[in-house]
Design a protein around this motif. Structure first.
Motif, mmCIF file in Angstrom:
data_model
loop_
_atom_site.group_PDB
_atom_site.id
_atom_site.type_symbol
_atom_site.label_atom_id
_atom_site.label_comp_id
_atom_site.label_asym_id
_atom_site.label_seq_id
_atom_site.Cartn_x
_atom_site.Cartn_y
_atom_site.Cartn_z
ATOM 1 N N GLU A 26 32.583 -14.599 -26.327
ATOM 2 C CA GLU A 26 32.447 -13.669 -25.217
ATOM 3 C C GLU A 26 31.683 -12.443 -25.704
ATOM 4 O O GLU A 26 32.106 -11.788 -26.659
ATOM 5 C CB GLU A 26 33.837 -13.282 -24.706
ATOM 6 N N PRO A 27 30.560 -12.108 -25.055
ATOM 7 C CA PRO A 27 29.780 -10.951 -25.485
ATOM 8 C C PRO A 27 30.617 -9.672 -25.476
ATOM 9 O O PRO A 27 31.350 -9.403 -24.527
ATOM 10 C CB PRO A 27 28.652 -10.863 -24.444
ATOM 11 N N CYS A 28 30.490 -8.905 -26.554
ATOM 12 C CA CYS A 28 31.343 -7.738 -26.716
ATOM 13 C C CYS A 28 30.637 -6.676 -27.556
ATOM 14 O O CYS A 28 29.975 -6.998 -28.539
ATOM 15 C CB CYS A 28 32.635 -8.168 -27.414
ATOM 16 N N THR A 31 28.870 -8.458 -30.768
ATOM 17 C CA THR A 31 29.167 -9.811 -31.217
ATOM 18 C C THR A 31 29.493 -10.689 -30.021
ATOM 19 O O THR A 31 29.747 -10.197 -28.927
ATOM 20 C CB THR A 31 30.360 -9.809 -32.203
ATOM 21 N N SER A 32 29.521 -11.992 -30.259
ATOM 22 C CA SER A 32 30.015 -12.921 -29.240
ATOM 23 C C SER A 32 31.370 -13.492 -29.652
ATOM 24 O O SER A 32 31.940 -14.308 -28.939
ATOM 25 C CB SER A 32 29.017 -14.066 -29.018
ATOM 26 N N ASN A 33 31.875 -13.062 -30.807
ATOM 27 C CA ASN A 33 33.159 -13.539 -31.316
ATOM 28 C C ASN A 33 33.873 -12.350 -31.968
ATOM 29 O O ASN A 33 33.765 -12.143 -33.174
ATOM 30 C CB ASN A 33 32.936 -14.673 -32.320
ATOM 31 N N VAL A 76 25.553 -6.368 -23.353
ATOM 32 C CA VAL A 76 26.304 -5.680 -24.407
ATOM 33 C C VAL A 76 25.364 -5.077 -25.454
ATOM 34 O O VAL A 76 25.682 -4.043 -26.049
ATOM 35 C CB VAL A 76 27.407 -6.563 -25.056
ATOM 36 N N ILE A 77 24.215 -5.676 -25.663
ATOM 37 C CA ILE A 77 23.231 -5.087 -26.574
ATOM 38 C C ILE A 77 22.714 -3.774 -25.994
ATOM 39 O O ILE A 77 22.561 -2.784 -26.721
ATOM 40 C CB ILE A 77 22.081 -6.076 -26.872
#
Length: 102
Positions: free
Chosen positions: A5-7, A24-26, A63-64
């Protein structure tokens, strides 16, 4: 929480006053990497391991963009963001299933 999940997240070493902004995605996996010192750089050098804020987004692009925004913020704004949701600067990773920092 889904595995991927994008974060965007903020880590801190409150004692040193160091704050790190990452994406991150994790989230759990990335926090574990920071804690273990897998990567050289700012977080390893300053012992920045405490997850103090995170925001999930719909896409990695979103998120970026948020990460870039937060990195351009003044330090006081980052501190206010953290303290609005986490006034004691607790390690939020514990609530995600990771062991407390020692």
């Amino acid at each position: 929480m889904r595995e991927r999940e994008p974060c965007v997240y903020l880590l801190a070493n409150h004692y040193l006053g160091a704050i790190y902004v990452g994406v991150t995605s994790n989230l759990i996996g990335r926090v574990q990497q920071h804690r273990s010192g897998t990567f050289d750089g700012y977080t390893k050098r300053y012992g920045v391991k405490r997850l103090v804020h995170y925001e999930f987004g719909e896409t990695m692009d979103a998120v970026i963009m948020r990460e870039k925004q937060l990195k351009n913020w003044q330090r006081d704004w980052k501190i206010s963001l953290i303290e609005r949701g986490n006034p004691m600067w607790n390690d939020l990773a514990v609530g995600l299933g990771l062991l407390p920092l020692t």
